[in-house]
Design an enzyme around this catalytic site. Structure first.
Site, mmCIF file in Angstrom:
data_model
loop_
_atom_site.group_PDB
_atom_site.id
_atom_site.type_symbol
_atom_site.label_atom_id
_atom_site.label_comp_id
_atom_site.label_asym_id
_atom_site.label_seq_id
_atom_site.Cartn_x
_atom_site.Cartn_y
_atom_site.Cartn_z
ATOM 1 N N ASP A 22 42.315 87.865 -1.313
ATOM 2 C CA ASP A 22 43.238 86.602 -1.871
ATOM 3 C C ASP A 22 44.859 86.634 -2.215
ATOM 4 O O ASP A 22 45.356 87.689 -1.692
ATOM 5 C CB ASP A 22 43.251 87.689 -3.708
ATOM 6 C CG ASP A 22 44.750 86.965 -4.452
ATOM 7 O OD1 ASP A 22 44.640 85.085 -4.132
ATOM 8 O OD2 ASP A 22 44.494 87.358 -5.659
ATOM 9 N N ASN A 24 47.276 84.838 -3.288
ATOM 10 C CA ASN A 24 48.383 83.819 -3.648
ATOM 11 C C ASN A 24 48.280 85.213 -5.221
ATOM 12 O O ASN A 24 49.392 83.959 -5.775
ATOM 13 C CB ASN A 24 47.626 82.449 -4.172
ATOM 14 C CG ASN A 24 46.833 82.361 -4.594
ATOM 15 O OD1 ASN A 24 45.365 83.103 -5.191
ATOM 16 N ND2 ASN A 24 46.438 80.281 -5.207
ATOM 17 N N ASP A 26 45.723 85.465 -7.659
ATOM 18 C CA ASP A 26 45.227 84.707 -8.662
ATOM 19 C C ASP A 26 44.124 85.456 -8.965
ATOM 20 O O ASP A 26 43.540 85.537 -10.125
ATOM 21 C CB ASP A 26 45.164 84.008 -8.777
ATOM 22 C CG ASP A 26 43.941 83.358 -7.616
ATOM 23 O OD1 ASP A 26 43.419 84.230 -6.581
ATOM 24 O OD2 ASP A 26 43.504 81.646 -7.560
ATOM 25 N N ASP A 30 40.488 83.615 -1.578
ATOM 26 C CA ASP A 30 40.250 82.365 -1.095
ATOM 27 C C ASP A 30 40.739 81.705 0.505
ATOM 28 O O ASP A 30 40.953 83.154 1.548
ATOM 29 C CB ASP A 30 42.158 81.474 -1.631
ATOM 30 C CG ASP A 30 43.016 82.638 -1.141
ATOM 31 O OD1 ASP A 30 43.489 82.855 -0.151
ATOM 32 O OD2 ASP A 30 43.787 82.959 -2.651
ATOM 33 N N ASP A 99 27.625 77.134 4.489
ATOM 34 C CA ASP A 99 26.649 76.859 3.365
ATOM 35 C C ASP A 99 26.121 75.588 3.653
ATOM 36 O O ASP A 99 26.383 74.823 3.583
ATOM 37 C CB ASP A 99 26.307 78.251 2.145
ATOM 38 C CG ASP A 99 25.865 78.743 2.114
ATOM 39 O OD1 ASP A 99 24.542 79.012 2.126
ATOM 40 O OD2 ASP A 99 26.547 80.400 1.771
ATOM 41 N N ASP A 200 20.862 77.304 2.474
ATOM 42 C CA ASP A 200 20.644 78.488 1.067
ATOM 43 C C ASP A 200 18.704 77.436 0.431
ATOM 44 O O ASP A 200 18.399 76.572 0.631
ATOM 45 C CB ASP A 200 21.556 77.539 -0.361
ATOM 46 C CG ASP A 200 20.905 78.408 -1.670
ATOM 47 O OD1 ASP A 200 21.324 80.550 -1.533
ATOM 48 O OD2 ASP A 200 20.088 77.683 -2.741
ATOM 49 N N GLU A 257 17.614 80.265 4.576
ATOM 50 C CA GLU A 257 16.847 81.014 4.408
ATOM 51 C C GLU A 257 15.466 81.016 3.288
ATOM 52 O O GLU A 257 15.618 80.010 2.407
ATOM 53 C CB GLU A 257 18.000 81.512 2.705
ATOM 54 C CG GLU A 257 17.405 82.704 1.894
ATOM 55 C CD GLU A 257 18.713 82.336 0.753
ATOM 56 O OE1 GLU A 257 18.799 83.264 0.154
ATOM 57 O OE2 GLU A 257 18.439 81.036 0.252
ATOM 58 N N HIS A 330 25.308 88.445 0.419
ATOM 59 C CA HIS A 330 25.968 88.237 -1.041
ATOM 60 C C HIS A 330 24.742 88.376 -1.982
ATOM 61 O O HIS A 330 25.653 89.083 -2.977
ATOM 62 C CB HIS A 330 26.511 87.122 -1.521
ATOM 63 C CG HIS A 330 25.990 85.397 -0.788
ATOM 64 N ND1 HIS A 330 25.203 85.901 0.582
ATOM 65 C CD2 HIS A 330 25.261 85.260 -1.699
ATOM 66 C CE1 HIS A 330 24.395 84.830 -0.219
ATOM 67 N NE2 HIS A 330 23.842 84.450 -0.693
ATOM 68 N N ASP A 331 23.526 89.080 -1.687
ATOM 69 C CA ASP A 331 22.818 88.937 -2.758
ATOM 70 C C ASP A 331 21.703 90.527 -2.845
ATOM 71 O O ASP A 331 20.743 90.848 -3.403
ATOM 72 C CB ASP A 331 21.491 87.566 -2.196
ATOM 73 C CG ASP A 331 20.946 86.171 -2.632
ATOM 74 O OD1 ASP A 331 22.745 86.278 -3.398
ATOM 75 O OD2 ASP A 331 21.037 85.607 -2.550
#
Length: 560
Positions: A22, A24, A26, A30, A99, A200, A257, A330-331
Site C-alpha cells: 500500500d 498511500n 489507505d 495498490d 486476469d 478465470d 483456470e 489467491h484461492d
C-alpha cells in the site's frame, strides 16, 4: 520434438494487489505500491507477473466481479498508474499477464444494468435468464458460494444464473455479441502491451442448452450442475474462435483456470495443433485433502496419491500439451502449512516443496509470500475474516447445527484468506504493508517472517527460490526433460528423474519430519560423477544408499 517457447522457460509470480503493498496509507495495496517493489521481484529473478484483477469493481468477490473491463479500480490507482507499471516492468524485462474474468461480470456492469430492465432490452440476452418452475428456481443448481445458483429479479419476474455470488451473473456465451465484446476488450489490453491472460474459470463459459436439473442437487462446489457447465458442449469452439480472433495475433502467455479438467481434456485445450490455450490450471493436486463433501471436508494428506496425480499430469502431457506448476494462489491455503511443517522446519520444508515443484516440467507459478515461506493464519474471531466464500460457508454450516470450533478448524486449514493476509515486508507495524489500517489483519508472525529478514539471510527461502529460478534458466533439462517417477509406493519420499539427451537429473525429496533411507534403483546408472545442483541441507556425497534428513531436498545432475 517439443516446440521451444518463451512461456515454457519462464517463471511467473502472482500478485494479489489488495494485499501486496500500500503506497498511500489507505490500508489497501495498490498499483503504485507494486511499482515500488519491482526491484525486489527483479532480484528474485521472475520473468512474468500475473496480476489479479485491478479493473473497476464493487468488490463483492475482491475484484473478480468486474463492472468495467476498461477502467482501473479507484482503490488501486488510475490508468496512468497502470501504464507506468507496465512500462517499469518492461524496462526490467518482466512481462505482464492480466486476469481475464469473462464467465461472469458484476451485476453493476452496464450490460447487466440494461439486461435486467426488460425482457426485450437489447442486452437481455447478454446473460442467462429463465422463468421459474412452479414458483421455484429454473433448476436445482447450487452456487459455488453456497445457496442456489439462481437469483429472482422482481423487475421482470425472472431468474438469472450466477454460478458464483449473486452479484456475479453469468454471461451468455451463446450470444455472438457477447463474444465479440469480450474479444474487443481483450484486444484493447493487448494493444496496450500486456503479455497474456490468466483466464478465470474459463471452462465454465459453455452451458448445456436446456440447463437440466442436476442428479445430485446437494452436491459440493462444482458438482451440483457442474457437468452441465464445466467443459460444456461448445467450449472448444469458443476457445478456438477466441484464438483465431485474438490470441493468435499476439505472442503471449495464456493459461486457463479449469476446475474439473483431467489430462486428456487438458491436451485438447493446450495441444499445439488445437489452437486454443498454452496451458491450464488443474485442481486435482490441490483437492487432495478434500473429502466427498468438498474443500471444507478435511482429509489427511496422502503423498502416494499426490505422486499419482502429479505423475499422471507429467507423463500424459509430455510432448502433447503443457503443464502449469503451482502450490499456491489467491484461492489456496499456504503450502508450507498444508504439506510442510510451518513450525520447527518451516524454512526447510518450504525449500523442499519449492524443489519438488520447480524441478518438474511446466511453467512454475509463485504466489506472493511463497518465496518467504509465509504461513496460514488463525484469526481468533470470525469478524477478522473477509472472504465471501468463507463467510457464506460459516453461515450455512452454523444454521445446519455444526459447532463453531469445527467450522473454524476447516477455515484455519482451507480458507482463502490464508493467502490474502498482507505481504510481510519487514518487522515494523503491519509488516510494512501499510501506514494505515490494513483491509485484513496481518499474520502475527511477520516479526520473524518478512522480506527484509529474508534478503539479509543467505540461507532464507527467498535466496533458495532465487536459485531454483536461476537453475531453470541455466539447464534446459529442467524445462524440456522427460519425467519418470521413482519409489511410487513410498509413503514419505517423492523422487523422480528428468532426462534430456544424455543428461539426467535425480530429484530427491523427503516429505516428512523423519529420516528416510533409500537404495537407488538399478536404472539409475550415472556415467559421470553426479554434481549436486541444489540442496536444502548439508552437502552429502553421492552414493547408492543414502539417507534423506527430515524435509530434505537434493537434486543431482549427471551423464547417462
Amino acid at each position: 520434438m517439443q516446440t521451444r517457447k518463451w512461456w515454457k522457460e519462464s517463471v511467473v509470480y502472482q500478485i494479489y494487489p489488495r494485499s501486496f503493498y500500500d503506497s498511500n496509507g489507505d490500508g489497501i495495496g495498490d498499483i503504485p505500491g507494486i511499482i515500488q517493489k519491482l526491484d525486489y521481484l527483479k532480484e528474485l529473478g521472475i520473468d512474468v507477473i500475473w496480476l489479479s484483477p485491478v479493473y473497476e469493481s464493487p468488490n463483492d468477490d475482491n475484484g473478480y466481479d468486474i463492472s468495467d473491463y476498461r477502467n482501473i479500480m479507484d482503490e488501486f490507482g488510475t490508468m496512468q498508474d497502470w501504464e507506468q507499471l507496465l512500462e517499469e516492468m518492461h524496462k526490467r524485462g518482466i512481462k505482464l499477464v492480466m486476469d481475464l474474468v469473462v464467465n461472469h461480470t458484476s451485476d453493476e456492469h452496464a450490460w447487466f444494468v440494461e439486461s435486467r430492465k426488460s425482457k426485450d432490452n437489447p442486452y437481455r440476452d447478454y446473460y442467462i435468464w429463465r422463468p421459474g418452475k412452479e414458483g421455484k428456481e429454473p433448476n436445482n443448481w447450487e452456487s459455488a458460494f453456497s445457496g442456489s445458483a439462481w437469483q429472482y429479479d422482481e423487475t421482470t419476474g425472472e431468474y438469472y444464473l450466477h454460478i458464483f455470488s449473486k452479484k456475479q451473473p453469468d454471461l451468455n456465451w451463446e450470444n455472438r455479441n457477447v463474444r465479440e465484446e469480450v474479444y474487443d476488450m481483450m484486444k484493447f489490453w493487448l494493444d496496450k502491451g500486456v503479455d497474456g491472460f490468466r483466464m478465470d474459470v474459463i471452462n465454465f463459459i459453455s452451458k448445456v442448452e436446456d440447463l437440466p436439473d442436476a442428479p445430485n442437487p446437494h452436491g459440493v462446489m462444482f458438482v451440483s450442475g457442474s457437468k452441465y457447465f464445466m467443459n460444456g458442449p461448445r467450449i472448444h469452439e469458443f476457445l478456438q474462435e477466441m484464438n483465431k480472433e485474438v490470441l493468435s495475433k499476439y505472442d503471449i502467455l495464456t493459461v486457463g483456470e479449469m476446475p474439473g479438467v483431467r489430462p486428456q481434456q487438458a491436451i485438447d485445450y493446450t495441444g499445439e495443433d488445437r489452437n486454443e490455450l498454452n496451458m491450464v490450471f488443474q485442481f486435482e493436486h490441490v483437492d487432495i485433502d478434500s473429502g466427498p463433501e468438498g474443500k471444507w471436508d478435511l482429509r489427511p494428506f496422502d503423498l502416494i496419491r499426490l505422486k499419482e496425480i502429479l505423475s499422471k499430469w507429467q507423463e500424459e502431457l509430455f510432448e502433447k500439451g503443457w503443464n502449469s506448476l503451482y502450490w499456491n494462489n489467491h484461492d489456496q491455503p499456504r503450502i508450507v502449512s498444508r504439506l510442510g511443517d510451518d513450525k520447527e522446519y518451516r524454512v526447510k520444508s518450504a525449500k523442499m516443496l519449492g524443489t519438488l515443484l520447480h524441478m518438474m516440467q511446466g511453467t512454475p507459478y509463485i504466489y506472493q509470500g511463497e518465496e518467504l515461506g509465509m504461513t496460514n493464519v488463525r484469526f481468533k474471531s470470525l469478524e477478522d475474516y473477509r472472504d465471501i466464500e468463507t463467510l457464506n460457508m460459516y453461515k450455512e454450516k452454523a444454521e445446519a447445527g455444526k459447532n463453531h470450533e469445527e467450522i473454524m478448524r476447516s477455515i484455519y486449514v482451507k480458507g482463502r484468506d490464508n493467502a490474502r493476509t498482507p505481504m510481510q515486508w519487514d518487522a515494523s507495524e503491519h509488516a510494512g504493508f501499510t501506514a494505515g489500517s490494513p483491509w485484513i489483519k496481518v499474520n502475527p508472525n511477520y516479526m520473524e517472517i518478512n522480506a527484509e529478514n529474508a534478503l539479509k539471510d543467505k540461507d532464507s527461502v527467498f535466496h533458495y527460490y532465487k536459485k531454483l529460478i536461476q537453475l531453470r534458466k541455466q539447464h534446459e533439462i529442467i524445462v524440456y526433460g522427460k519425467y519418470d517417477l521413482l519409489w511410487k509406493e513410498h509413503p514419505h519420499v517423492y523422487a523422480y528423474t528428468r532426462t534430456l539427451d544424455n543428461k539426467q537429473l535425480l530429484v530427491l525429496t523427503n516429505v516428512s519430519g523423519y529420516p528416510q533411507t533409500l537404495q537407488l534403483p538399478d536404472e539409475i546408472q550415472p556415467k559421470s560423477e553426479p554434481e549436486i545442483l541444489i540442496s536444502n541441507d548439508q552437502h552429502q556425497p553421492f552414493s547408492r544408499e543414502l539417507t534423506l534428513n527430515p524435509w530434505e531436498a537434493r537434486v543431482y545432475q549427471y551423464s547417462i
